[in-house]
Design a protein around this motif. Structure first.
Motif, mmCIF file in Angstrom:
data_model
loop_
_atom_site.group_PDB
_atom_site.id
_atom_site.type_symbol
_atom_site.label_atom_id
_atom_site.label_comp_id
_atom_site.label_asym_id
_atom_site.label_seq_id
_atom_site.Cartn_x
_atom_site.Cartn_y
_atom_site.Cartn_z
ATOM 1 N N UNK A 161 0.822 -1.210 0.000
ATOM 2 C CA UNK A 161 0.000 0.000 0.000
ATOM 3 C C UNK A 161 0.860 1.266 0.000
ATOM 4 N N UNK A 162 1.968 1.209 0.730
ATOM 5 C CA UNK A 162 2.880 2.354 0.760
ATOM 6 C C UNK A 162 3.444 2.640 -0.623
ATOM 7 N N UNK A 163 3.828 1.572 -1.325
ATOM 8 C CA UNK A 163 4.352 1.744 -2.686
ATOM 9 C C UNK A 163 3.290 2.340 -3.606
ATOM 10 N N UNK A 164 2.040 1.848 -3.475
ATOM 11 C CA UNK A 164 0.958 2.370 -4.316
ATOM 12 C C UNK A 164 0.698 3.852 -4.037
ATOM 13 N N UNK A 165 0.724 4.217 -2.746
ATOM 14 C CA UNK A 165 0.514 5.614 -2.381
ATOM 15 C C UNK A 165 1.633 6.488 -2.933
ATOM 16 N N UNK A 166 2.882 6.002 -2.783
ATOM 17 C CA UNK A 166 4.020 6.786 -3.288
ATOM 18 C C UNK A 166 3.947 6.930 -4.798
ATOM 19 N N UNK A 167 3.546 5.856 -5.502
ATOM 20 C CA UNK A 167 3.429 5.924 -6.961
ATOM 21 C C UNK A 167 2.340 6.916 -7.370
ATOM 22 N N UNK A 168 1.193 6.854 -6.651
ATOM 23 C CA UNK A 168 0.098 7.781 -6.960
ATOM 24 C C UNK A 168 0.516 9.221 -6.688
ATOM 25 N N UNK A 169 1.241 9.425 -5.573
ATOM 26 C CA UNK A 169 1.706 10.771 -5.239
ATOM 27 C C UNK A 169 2.687 11.289 -6.281
ATOM 28 N N UNK A 217 3.733 14.857 -10.936
ATOM 29 C CA UNK A 217 4.080 15.064 -12.354
ATOM 30 C C UNK A 217 2.971 15.796 -13.086
ATOM 31 N N UNK A 218 1.715 15.399 -12.837
ATOM 32 C CA UNK A 218 0.587 16.048 -13.497
ATOM 33 C C UNK A 218 0.465 17.509 -13.085
ATOM 34 N N UNK A 219 0.669 17.783 -11.803
ATOM 35 C CA UNK A 219 0.584 19.168 -11.339
ATOM 36 C C UNK A 219 1.697 20.019 -11.932
ATOM 37 N N UNK A 220 2.928 19.458 -11.983
ATOM 38 C CA UNK A 220 4.047 20.184 -12.593
ATOM 39 C C UNK A 220 3.789 20.450 -14.060
ATOM 40 N N UNK A 221 3.203 19.444 -14.758
ATOM 41 C CA UNK A 221 2.904 19.617 -16.188
ATOM 42 C C UNK A 221 1.868 20.719 -16.411
ATOM 43 N N UNK A 222 1.015 20.963 -15.399
ATOM 44 C CA UNK A 222 -0.026 21.987 -15.525
ATOM 45 C C UNK A 222 0.363 23.291 -14.825
ATOM 46 N N UNK A 223 1.650 23.428 -14.481
ATOM 47 C CA UNK A 223 2.142 24.679 -13.918
ATOM 48 C C UNK A 223 1.853 24.883 -12.443
ATOM 49 N N UNK A 224 1.506 23.813 -11.716
ATOM 50 C CA UNK A 224 1.236 23.935 -10.283
ATOM 51 C C UNK A 224 2.548 23.855 -9.504
ATOM 52 N N UNK A 225 2.769 24.825 -8.609
ATOM 53 C CA UNK A 225 3.989 24.801 -7.805
ATOM 54 C C UNK A 225 3.886 23.731 -6.716
#
Length: 306
Positions: free
Chosen positions: A59-67, A72-80
């Motif tokens: 579960x920890x690995x899944x959470x880290x992967x999701x995070x 990455x998605x936030x950075x791609x959309x210009x989110x700091x």
């Protein structure tokens, strides 16, 4: 009397000893059973603990992967991103919340001094718009003139009547390409069939193919034309299929295919004419095959070429 009493005592003692032995044996059996149960429970708990540890790690690995994916998605959309020191995937939200709460609590004093003057708010700095990325300049379009028309010498190798139109010829023209082009021409009323056969002509090859009565025409035979008479233009002697037609003063740079919306040919057509010497010209400049001669009409002077 004494003997009877002794016997009675002995019998009671023997009976009690037997009961005591039975109790001890049962106690030992119970202890063995308890120890067995404890051992089994310990094994079960250990196995369950291992399973829980493994599930927790997964579960920890899944959470880290999701995070990581969210970051990455936030950075791609210009989110700091504002990382919290020491916060892993499991405690990121909690620690971030705690740090915010703590910082807010620390920032606010328990009691506000009465005499303290309110602090003046500094005017917010205006954000400067990010500089727009310079877009690559579009290549300038070539001027609309005869240089954009793909005029070539061709030879009619096959000709006949269009099966569905009495006024149209259906031709196969060799333009120096791997296979001849199919061309539909409205010349039946002006030129006899025998004069079309095996004839050298000038063809415009970069018109957009168009269906004419169910047959796709891939080029246009160029003619000197009036309302009463039409003559097929003739290339100079010695020309062969595929020879390129040039115009003095207008570099040859034909479009791969003319865009009907830009009306390149329609713009050039009024300036395509024969001159007094029967030579086809564009704005007075001669159409010719380099090293071989000019493009000419038979009798029509100062008329449109189309």
């Amino acid at each position: 009397m004494l003997t009877a009493t002794f016997r009675h005592f002995y019998r009671n003692s023997a009976f009690k000893m037997t009961e005591l032995k039975q109790i001890v044996e049962k106690n030992l059996q119970a202890q063995v059973l308890v120890d067995s149960i404890k051992s089994e429970m310990t094994g079960i708990l250990q196995l369950k603990k291992q399973q829980l540890v493994k599930e927790n790690a997964d579960l920890t690995k899944q959470v880290e992967a999701a995070l990581s994916q969210l970051t990455k998605l936030e950075l791609a959309n210009g989110k700091k991103q504002f990382p919290v020191p020491g916060a892993g995937a499991r405690g990121l939200c909690t620690k971030a919340t705690e740090s915010v709460d703590t910082s807010v609590a620390a920032a606010e004093p328990a009691t506000k001094p009465v005499s303290a003057a309110p602090k003046e708010k500094k005017p917010a700095k205006e954000k400067k718009p990010a500089a727009e990325k310079a877009k690559p300049a579009a290549a300038p379009e070539a001027p609309i003139d005869v240089g954009r028309l793909d005029l070539r010498v061709g030879k009619i190798i096959e000709v006949g009547r269009h099966p569905d139109a009495d006024s149209l010829y259906l031709e196969k023209i060799d333009c120096g390409e791997p296979s001849p082009r199919t061309v539909v021409s409205g010349l039946v009323k002006f030129i006899p069939l025998e004069e079309m056969q095996n004839r050298m002509v000038v063809v415009m090859c970069n018109l957009k193919p168009a269906k004419m009565r169910g047959v796709t025409s891939e080029a246009m035979v160029m003619c000197a034309s009036t309302t009463e008479k039409v003559e097929v233009l003739s290339p100079p002697a010695g020309s062969g299929p595929g020879d390129l037609v040039h115009c003095e003063g207008y570099p040859r740079q034909p479009d791969a295919q003319l865009n009907p919306k830009k009306k390149v040919f329609e713009t050039c057509a009024p300036d395509l004419k024969t001159n007094d010497a029967l030579v086809a010209c564009y704005k007075g400049a001669v159409l010719h095959v380099p090293g071989k001669g000019n493009i000419v009409a038979q009798t029509l002077k100062n008329v449109n070429v189309k």
